[in-house]
Design a protein around this motif. Structure first.
Motif, PDB file in Angstrom:
ATOM      1  N   ASP A   1     -15.702  -1.296   3.010  1.00 50.16           N
ATOM      2  CA  ASP A   1     -15.716  -2.385   3.995  1.00 50.16           C
ATOM      3  C   ASP A   1     -15.722  -3.753   3.321  1.00 50.16           C
ATOM      4  O   ASP A   1     -15.064  -4.687   3.780  1.00 50.16           O
ATOM      5  CB  ASP A   1     -16.923  -2.257   4.928  1.00 50.16           C
ATOM      6  N   ALA A   2     -16.470  -3.880   2.229  1.00 47.97           N
ATOM      7  CA  ALA A   2     -16.546  -5.156   1.513  1.00 47.97           C
ATOM      8  C   ALA A   2     -15.181  -5.574   0.977  1.00 47.97           C
ATOM      9  O   ALA A   2     -14.881  -6.766   0.903  1.00 47.97           O
ATOM     10  CB  ALA A   2     -17.555  -5.059   0.377  1.00 47.97           C
ATOM     11  N   LEU A   3     -14.352  -4.602   0.626  1.00 46.18           N
ATOM     12  CA  LEU A   3     -13.002  -4.929   0.145  1.00 46.18           C
ATOM     13  C   LEU A   3     -12.197  -5.674   1.203  1.00 46.18           C
ATOM     14  O   LEU A   3     -11.330  -6.486   0.877  1.00 46.18           O
ATOM     15  CB  LEU A   3     -12.262  -3.657  -0.277  1.00 46.18           C
TER      16      LEU A   3
ATOM     17  N   PHE B   1     -11.553   5.201   3.292  1.00 40.24           N
ATOM     18  CA  PHE B   1     -10.254   4.567   3.061  1.00 40.24           C
ATOM     19  C   PHE B   1      -9.219   5.186   4.003  1.00 40.24           C
ATOM     20  O   PHE B   1      -8.291   5.849   3.567  1.00 40.24           O
ATOM     21  CB  PHE B   1      -9.813   4.744   1.603  1.00 40.24           C
ATOM     22  N   SER B   2      -9.390   4.932   5.277  1.00 41.58           N
ATOM     23  CA  SER B   2      -8.435   5.449   6.261  1.00 41.58           C
ATOM     24  C   SER B   2      -7.095   4.735   6.078  1.00 41.58           C
ATOM     25  O   SER B   2      -7.044   3.636   5.517  1.00 41.58           O
ATOM     26  CB  SER B   2      -8.952   5.214   7.682  1.00 41.58           C
TER      27      SER B   2
ATOM     28  N   LYS C   1      -4.744  -2.603   6.396  1.00 46.86           N
ATOM     29  CA  LYS C   1      -5.399  -3.908   6.562  1.00 46.86           C
ATOM     30  C   LYS C   1      -5.667  -4.553   5.211  1.00 46.86           C
ATOM     31  O   LYS C   1      -5.521  -5.764   5.053  1.00 46.86           O
ATOM     32  CB  LYS C   1      -6.719  -3.748   7.326  1.00 46.86           C
ATOM     33  N   LEU C   2      -6.054  -3.748   4.249  1.00 50.88           N
ATOM     34  CA  LEU C   2      -6.310  -4.250   2.906  1.00 50.88           C
ATOM     35  C   LEU C   2      -5.039  -4.852   2.306  1.00 50.88           C
ATOM     36  O   LEU C   2      -5.080  -5.913   1.684  1.00 50.88           O
ATOM     37  CB  LEU C   2      -6.856  -3.122   2.029  1.00 50.88           C
TER      38      LEU C   2
ATOM     39  N   LEU D   1       1.048   2.614   0.656  1.00 52.86           N
ATOM     40  CA  LEU D   1       1.882   1.659  -0.070  1.00 52.86           C
ATOM     41  C   LEU D   1       3.339   2.110  -0.115  1.00 52.86           C
ATOM     42  O   LEU D   1       4.252   1.303   0.067  1.00 52.86           O
ATOM     43  CB  LEU D   1       1.360   1.451  -1.491  1.00 52.86           C
ATOM     44  N   LEU D   2       3.549   3.381  -0.340  1.00 50.68           N
ATOM     45  CA  LEU D   2       4.916   3.883  -0.442  1.00 50.68           C
ATOM     46  C   LEU D   2       5.667   3.809   0.885  1.00 50.68           C
ATOM     47  O   LEU D   2       6.890   3.685   0.900  1.00 50.68           O
ATOM     48  CB  LEU D   2       4.920   5.308  -0.996  1.00 50.68           C
ATOM     49  N   GLU D   3       4.935   3.870   1.991  1.00 51.33           N
ATOM     50  CA  GLU D   3       5.571   3.719   3.303  1.00 51.33           C
ATOM     51  C   GLU D   3       6.170   2.330   3.494  1.00 51.33           C
ATOM     52  O   GLU D   3       7.075   2.139   4.292  1.00 51.33           O
ATOM     53  CB  GLU D   3       4.562   3.981   4.423  1.00 51.33           C
ATOM     54  N   ARG D   4       5.668   1.363   2.761  1.00 50.55           N
ATOM     55  CA  ARG D   4       6.132  -0.013   2.898  1.00 50.55           C
ATOM     56  C   ARG D   4       7.517  -0.218   2.289  1.00 50.55           C
ATOM     57  O   ARG D   4       8.152  -1.225   2.544  1.00 50.55           O
ATOM     58  CB  ARG D   4       5.135  -0.969   2.254  1.00 50.55           C
TER      59      ARG D   4
END
Length: 166
Positions: free
Chosen positions: A15-17, A47-48, A54-55, A103-106
């Motif tokens: 959450d802090a991230l 890490f859903s 969102k990160l 990330l790879l989906e991007r």
């Protein structure tokens, strides 16, 4: 395996991230993330895919730190594969396993991915001569080396038998 206190610390770190910028030189924070004895399910819950997305959008620098430090931790584990570091290495693998698909989906022309994985930035703990290699190349090397770590991915006894045979 994953007790409530460890799950809570892991969740708080995840959450802090999203909530604040975390410097990569903050060992107390990163120890909270890596040094928990938790189950894979706990890491995947903390890490859903939505949280990772969102990160990427809100704190890409934190995501970069996560990826770089996870690879650095795994390099250290490969160089010194002590049983005390197994949980740490597993958590690094679990976090990367959760982050990479998002990330790879991007797509491979994404600025965030290129900045994290393909920009040549020094990585603390990288093997000599590899410090300037892009993180993507170091990650591939790490994954291949992890396949052959005695006591982690192969049985200690099998490793000793193979060593004695040579």
């Amino acid at each position: 395996m994953g007790n409530d206190a460890s799950r809570t610390r892991l969740r708080a770190a995840a959450d802090a991230l999203l909530e604040r910028d975390v410097e990569w030189e903050d060992p107390d924070f990163w120890n909270e993330l890596w040094d928990n004895s938790v189950r894979a399910e706990d890491v995947f819950e903390a890490f859903s895919p939505d949280q990772v997305a969102k990160l990427v959008e809100l704190r890409p620098k934190n995501l970069e730190h996560v990826c770089h430090l996870a690879v650095a931790q795994l390099i250290q584990f490969i160089e010194e594969p002590r049983p005390a570091y197994v949980d740490n290495a597993l958590n690094c693998v679990r976090v990367l396993t959760r982050v990479m698909p998002v990330l790879l989906e991007r797509g491979d022309d994404d600025e965030v991915i290129n900045g994290i994985f393909w920009a040549s930035k020094p990585l603390a703990g990288a093997p000599k001569g590899k410090e300037e290699d892009p993180l993507a190349i170091l990650l591939v090397h790490v994954v291949l080396h992890l396949l052959f770590v005695p006591g982690f991915t192969i049985d200690d006894e099998a490793a000793l038998e193979a060593e004695e045979a040579n």
